[in-house]
Design a protein around this motif. Structure first.
Motif, short mmCIF file in Angstrom:
data_model
loop_
_atom_site.label_atom_id
_atom_site.label_comp_id
_atom_site.label_asym_id
_atom_site.label_seq_id
_atom_site.Cartn_x
_atom_site.Cartn_y
_atom_site.Cartn_z
N VAL A 217 0.66 -1.04 -0.12
CA VAL A 217 0.04 0.02 0.03
C VAL A 217 0.85 1.34 0.11
O VAL A 217 0.73 2.02 -0.66
CB VAL A 217 -0.95 -0.07 1.17
CG1 VAL A 217 -1.69 1.37 1.36
CG2 VAL A 217 -2.00 -1.14 1.04
N GLY A 218 1.82 1.10 0.93
CA GLY A 218 2.72 2.44 0.76
C GLY A 218 3.50 2.64 -0.72
O GLY A 218 3.59 3.77 -0.96
N PHE A 219 3.75 1.59 -1.13
CA PHE A 219 4.47 1.75 -2.43
C PHE A 219 3.42 2.32 -3.75
O PHE A 219 4.02 3.37 -4.15
CB PHE A 219 4.94 0.18 -2.91
CG PHE A 219 5.58 0.17 -4.50
CD1 PHE A 219 6.76 0.83 -4.59
CD2 PHE A 219 4.58 -0.06 -5.47
CE1 PHE A 219 7.13 1.05 -6.01
CE2 PHE A 219 5.07 0.12 -6.58
CZ PHE A 219 6.23 0.56 -6.98
N PHE A 220 2.31 1.93 -3.46
CA PHE A 220 1.36 2.31 -4.43
C PHE A 220 1.04 3.95 -4.10
O PHE A 220 0.74 4.98 -4.90
CB PHE A 220 0.12 1.39 -4.48
CG PHE A 220 0.17 0.34 -5.67
CD1 PHE A 220 0.30 0.43 -6.89
CD2 PHE A 220 0.62 -0.95 -4.91
CE1 PHE A 220 0.52 -0.60 -7.67
CE2 PHE A 220 0.62 -1.91 -5.81
CZ PHE A 220 0.98 -1.77 -7.19
N LEU A 221 0.87 4.28 -2.71
CA LEU A 221 0.65 5.57 -2.37
C LEU A 221 1.70 6.60 -2.89
O LEU A 221 1.64 7.50 -3.39
CB LEU A 221 0.47 5.72 -0.92
CG LEU A 221 -0.98 5.30 -0.37
CD1 LEU A 221 -0.95 5.35 1.17
CD2 LEU A 221 -1.87 5.83 -0.98
N GLU A 222 2.99 5.94 -2.56
CA GLU A 222 4.04 6.88 -3.02
C GLU A 222 4.16 7.07 -4.48
O GLU A 222 4.54 7.92 -5.16
CB GLU A 222 5.33 6.19 -2.43
CG GLU A 222 5.62 6.38 -0.88
CD GLU A 222 7.07 6.00 -0.72
OE1 GLU A 222 7.85 5.57 -1.35
OE2 GLU A 222 7.43 6.14 0.49
N ARG A 223 3.84 5.98 -5.38
CA ARG A 223 4.02 5.93 -6.76
C ARG A 223 3.01 6.86 -7.22
O ARG A 223 3.18 7.58 -8.16
CB ARG A 223 3.62 4.56 -7.19
CG ARG A 223 4.23 4.52 -8.52
CD ARG A 223 3.95 3.20 -9.12
NE ARG A 223 2.62 2.46 -9.49
CZ ARG A 223 2.07 1.80 -10.14
NH1 ARG A 223 2.85 1.16 -10.98
NH2 ARG A 223 0.78 1.70 -10.57
N ARG A 224 1.47 6.95 -6.38
CA ARG A 224 0.57 7.71 -7.02
C ARG A 224 1.16 9.17 -6.79
O ARG A 224 1.04 10.14 -7.48
CB ARG A 224 -0.86 7.56 -6.11
CG ARG A 224 -1.94 8.48 -6.72
CD ARG A 224 -3.13 8.19 -5.71
NE ARG A 224 -2.77 8.74 -4.33
CZ ARG A 224 -3.64 9.19 -3.61
NH1 ARG A 224 -4.76 8.42 -3.55
NH2 ARG A 224 -3.45 9.62 -2.26
N ASP A 225 1.64 9.66 -5.60
CA ASP A 225 2.29 11.07 -5.28
C ASP A 225 3.45 11.30 -5.95
O ASP A 225 3.30 12.39 -6.28
CB ASP A 225 2.51 10.93 -3.55
CG ASP A 225 1.22 10.98 -3.11
OD1 ASP A 225 0.14 11.45 -3.29
OD2 ASP A 225 1.33 10.66 -1.71
N TRP A 226 4.20 10.47 -6.36
CA TRP A 226 5.53 10.64 -7.07
C TRP A 226 4.98 11.02 -8.42
O TRP A 226 5.64 11.96 -9.08
CB TRP A 226 6.42 9.44 -7.39
CG TRP A 226 7.50 9.69 -8.06
CD1 TRP A 226 7.68 8.92 -9.28
CD2 TRP A 226 8.43 10.68 -8.03
NE1 TRP A 226 8.81 8.88 -9.78
CE2 TRP A 226 9.38 10.06 -9.01
CE3 TRP A 226 9.03 11.43 -7.05
CZ2 TRP A 226 10.80 10.94 -9.26
CZ3 TRP A 226 10.27 12.26 -7.22
CH2 TRP A 226 10.88 11.58 -8.30
N ASN A 227 3.95 10.42 -9.06
CA ASN A 227 3.48 10.77 -10.37
C ASN A 227 4.39 10.74 -11.36
O ASN A 227 4.32 11.65 -12.32
CB ASN A 227 2.52 11.97 -10.09
CG ASN A 227 1.50 12.35 -11.25
OD1 ASN A 227 1.02 11.21 -12.10
ND2 ASN A 227 1.16 13.68 -11.62
N ARG A 228 5.12 10.15 -11.65
CA ARG A 228 6.48 10.13 -12.75
C ARG A 228 7.21 11.29 -12.39
O ARG A 228 7.55 12.03 -13.63
CB ARG A 228 5.78 9.86 -14.02
CG ARG A 228 5.36 8.47 -14.18
CD ARG A 228 4.57 8.32 -15.66
NE ARG A 228 3.99 6.93 -15.58
CZ ARG A 228 2.93 6.54 -16.60
NH1 ARG A 228 2.80 7.47 -17.20
NH2 ARG A 228 2.76 5.41 -16.57
#
Ligand SMILES: [Zn+2]
Length: 108
Positions: free
Chosen positions: A48-59
């Motif tokens: 979950v943390g990974f996906f949240l960070e990936r969402r916030d990082w937004n490429r």
């Protein structure tokens, strides 16, 4: 030749052993359950943390204004801090920003 007494003794010993195992079984099951439960919980938190960070990082772009994240600091746990031109900031610990980190090293 073993007597009936010997058989009884062996049987009662076996019964004692069986009872000891049965008495400790709930505790063993509980510990096993807690052990695997902890592993599963940590995995779920990690994913979950990974996906949240990936969402916030937004490429590499801020989700609120679309500006590019700019690196500004690394904390003691190795998390990287990024901010943009509009005062938004982001801390990430997953290696999503690897390309940016490499680019940073090349600049230096
Ligand atoms: Zn922003």
């Amino acid at each position: 030749m073993p007597s009936l007494q010997d058989y009884r003794a062996a049987l009662s010993e076996l019964w004692e052993l069986l009872r000891t195992i049965l008495e400790r079984l709930p505790m063993l099951m509980l510990m096993t359950f807690l052990f695997f439960g902890a592993i599963v919980a940590l995995s779920v938190i990690g994913v979950v943390g990974f996906f949240l960070e990936r969402r916030d990082w937004n490429r590499g772009q801020c989700r609120k204004c679309g500006c590019e994240w700019r690196y500004f600091d690394t904390d003691r746990q190795g998390g990287r801090g990024y901010r943009d031109d509009h005062g938004h900031y982001l801390w990430i610990s997953c290696p999503l920003d690897k390309r940016h980190a490499v680019a940073r090293l090349e600049v230096r």
